[in-house]
Design a protein around this motif. Structure first.
Motif, PDB file in Angstrom:
ATOM      1  N   ALA A 107       0.728  -1.335   0.129  1.00 48.27           N
ATOM      2  CA  ALA A 107       0.116  -0.014   0.096  1.00 48.27           C
ATOM      3  C   ALA A 107       0.806   1.252   0.092  1.00 48.27           C
ATOM      4  O   ALA A 107       0.479   2.153  -0.736  1.00 48.27           O
ATOM      5  N   ILE A 108       2.044   1.152   0.903  1.00 53.16           N
ATOM      6  CA  ILE A 108       2.790   2.435   0.621  1.00 53.16           C
ATOM      7  C   ILE A 108       3.579   2.607  -0.457  1.00 53.16           C
ATOM      8  O   ILE A 108       3.576   3.697  -1.216  1.00 53.16           O
ATOM      9  N   CYS A 109       3.948   1.624  -0.976  1.00 53.84           N
ATOM     10  CA  CYS A 109       4.514   1.677  -2.616  1.00 53.84           C
ATOM     11  C   CYS A 109       3.587   1.955  -3.252  1.00 53.84           C
ATOM     12  O   CYS A 109       3.949   2.884  -4.486  1.00 53.84           O
ATOM     13  N   TYR A 110       2.290   1.464  -3.503  1.00 53.00           N
ATOM     14  CA  TYR A 110       1.352   2.103  -4.398  1.00 53.00           C
ATOM     15  C   TYR A 110       1.082   3.405  -4.206  1.00 53.00           C
ATOM     16  O   TYR A 110       0.788   4.151  -5.217  1.00 53.00           O
ATOM     17  N   ASN A 111       1.058   3.947  -3.283  1.00 52.94           N
ATOM     18  CA  ASN A 111       0.756   5.564  -2.743  1.00 52.94           C
ATOM     19  C   ASN A 111       1.949   6.250  -3.370  1.00 52.94           C
ATOM     20  O   ASN A 111       1.870   7.161  -3.900  1.00 52.94           O
ATOM     21  N   LEU A 112       3.170   5.833  -3.045  1.00 52.14           N
ATOM     22  CA  LEU A 112       4.402   6.562  -3.639  1.00 52.14           C
ATOM     23  C   LEU A 112       4.516   6.492  -5.186  1.00 52.14           C
ATOM     24  O   LEU A 112       4.664   7.664  -5.807  1.00 52.14           O
ATOM     25  N   TYR A 113       4.022   5.471  -5.616  1.00 54.44           N
ATOM     26  CA  TYR A 113       4.134   4.929  -7.327  1.00 54.44           C
ATOM     27  C   TYR A 113       2.855   6.284  -7.758  1.00 54.44           C
ATOM     28  O   TYR A 113       3.103   6.640  -9.036  1.00 54.44           O
ATOM     29  N   ARG A 114       1.823   6.246  -7.402  1.00 52.09           N
ATOM     30  CA  ARG A 114       0.662   7.111  -7.772  1.00 52.09           C
ATOM     31  C   ARG A 114       0.849   8.608  -7.480  1.00 52.09           C
ATOM     32  O   ARG A 114       0.262   9.191  -8.213  1.00 52.09           O
ATOM     33  N   ASN A 115       1.632   8.921  -6.308  1.00 55.95           N
ATOM     34  CA  ASN A 115       1.882  10.260  -6.311  1.00 55.95           C
ATOM     35  C   ASN A 115       3.256  10.738  -6.354  1.00 55.95           C
ATOM     36  O   ASN A 115       3.799  10.957  -5.281  1.00 55.95           O
ATOM     37  N   PRO A 116       4.059  10.747  -7.577  1.00 58.39           N
ATOM     38  CA  PRO A 116       5.385  10.997  -7.327  1.00 58.39           C
ATOM     39  C   PRO A 116       5.657  12.619  -6.914  1.00 58.39           C
ATOM     40  O   PRO A 116       6.681  12.707  -6.436  1.00 58.39           O
ATOM     41  N   GLU A 117       4.952  13.457  -7.076  1.00 55.38           N
ATOM     42  CA  GLU A 117       4.912  14.775  -6.664  1.00 55.38           C
ATOM     43  C   GLU A 117       5.131  14.715  -4.861  1.00 55.38           C
ATOM     44  O   GLU A 117       5.797  15.774  -4.485  1.00 55.38           O
ATOM     45  N   ILE A 118       4.815  13.750  -4.251  1.00 56.95           N
ATOM     46  CA  ILE A 118       5.237  13.720  -2.845  1.00 56.95           C
ATOM     47  C   ILE A 118       6.634  13.608  -2.660  1.00 56.95           C
ATOM     48  O   ILE A 118       7.173  14.469  -1.805  1.00 56.95           O
ATOM     49  N   ILE A 119       7.371  12.772  -3.509  1.00 60.23           N
ATOM     50  CA  ILE A 119       8.803  12.756  -3.336  1.00 60.23           C
ATOM     51  C   ILE A 119       9.327  14.036  -3.753  1.00 60.23           C
ATOM     52  O   ILE A 119      10.477  14.609  -3.328  1.00 60.23           O
ATOM     53  N   ALA A 120       8.871  14.759  -4.997  1.00 63.54           N
ATOM     54  CA  ALA A 120       9.602  15.726  -5.687  1.00 63.54           C
ATOM     55  C   ALA A 120       9.481  16.921  -4.542  1.00 63.54           C
ATOM     56  O   ALA A 120      10.392  17.759  -4.298  1.00 63.54           O
ATOM     57  N   THR A 121       8.490  17.090  -3.659  1.00 61.70           N
ATOM     58  CA  THR A 121       8.421  18.241  -2.981  1.00 61.70           C
ATOM     59  C   THR A 121       9.121  18.022  -1.668  1.00 61.70           C
ATOM     60  O   THR A 121       9.713  19.051  -1.219  1.00 61.70           O
ATOM     61  N   ASN A 122       9.156  16.797  -1.386  1.00 61.72           N
ATOM     62  CA  ASN A 122       9.885  16.737  -0.011  1.00 61.72           C
ATOM     63  C   ASN A 122      11.579  16.767  -0.515  1.00 61.72           C
ATOM     64  O   ASN A 122      12.265  16.978   0.469  1.00 61.72           O
ATOM     65  N   SER A 123      11.842  16.354  -1.639  1.00 63.91           N
ATOM     66  CA  SER A 123      13.255  16.541  -1.978  1.00 63.91           C
ATOM     67  C   SER A 123      13.892  18.117  -2.382  1.00 63.91           C
ATOM     68  O   SER A 123      15.037  18.138  -2.298  1.00 63.91           O
ATOM     69  N   LYS A 124      13.058  18.787  -2.138  1.00 65.31           N
ATOM     70  CA  LYS A 124      13.268  20.296  -2.781  1.00 65.31           C
ATOM     71  C   LYS A 124      13.687  20.976  -1.513  1.00 65.31           C
ATOM     72  O   LYS A 124      14.365  22.010  -1.532  1.00 65.31           O
ATOM     73  N   ASN A 125      13.292  20.344  -0.196  1.00 65.94           N
ATOM     74  CA  ASN A 125      13.528  21.219   0.849  1.00 65.94           C
ATOM     75  C   ASN A 125      15.225  21.212   1.349  1.00 65.94           C
ATOM     76  O   ASN A 125      15.810  20.558   1.153  1.00 65.94           O
TER      77      ASN A 125
END
Length: 51
Positions: free
Chosen positions: A33-51
């Protein structure tokens, strides 16, 4: 709801038990389920990596 489980089954081979025991299967389902959510919402990773 069915699309979610279909995506997990398609992308992560969900529905196939890799472990024995309820706790291990529960952990496997949580990871899928965690992998599915990360796969479906790549902007989550993108916004967290800009900090």
């Amino acid at each position: 709801m069915e699309r979610t489980f279909g995506g997990i089954k398609l992308w992560f081979k969900g529905g196939i038990a890799r472990y024995r025991g309820m706790e291990k299967m529960h952990t496997q389902n949580l990871k899928e389920a965690i992998c599915y959510n990360l796969y479906r919402n790549p902007e989550i990773i993108a916004t967290n990596s800009k900090n």
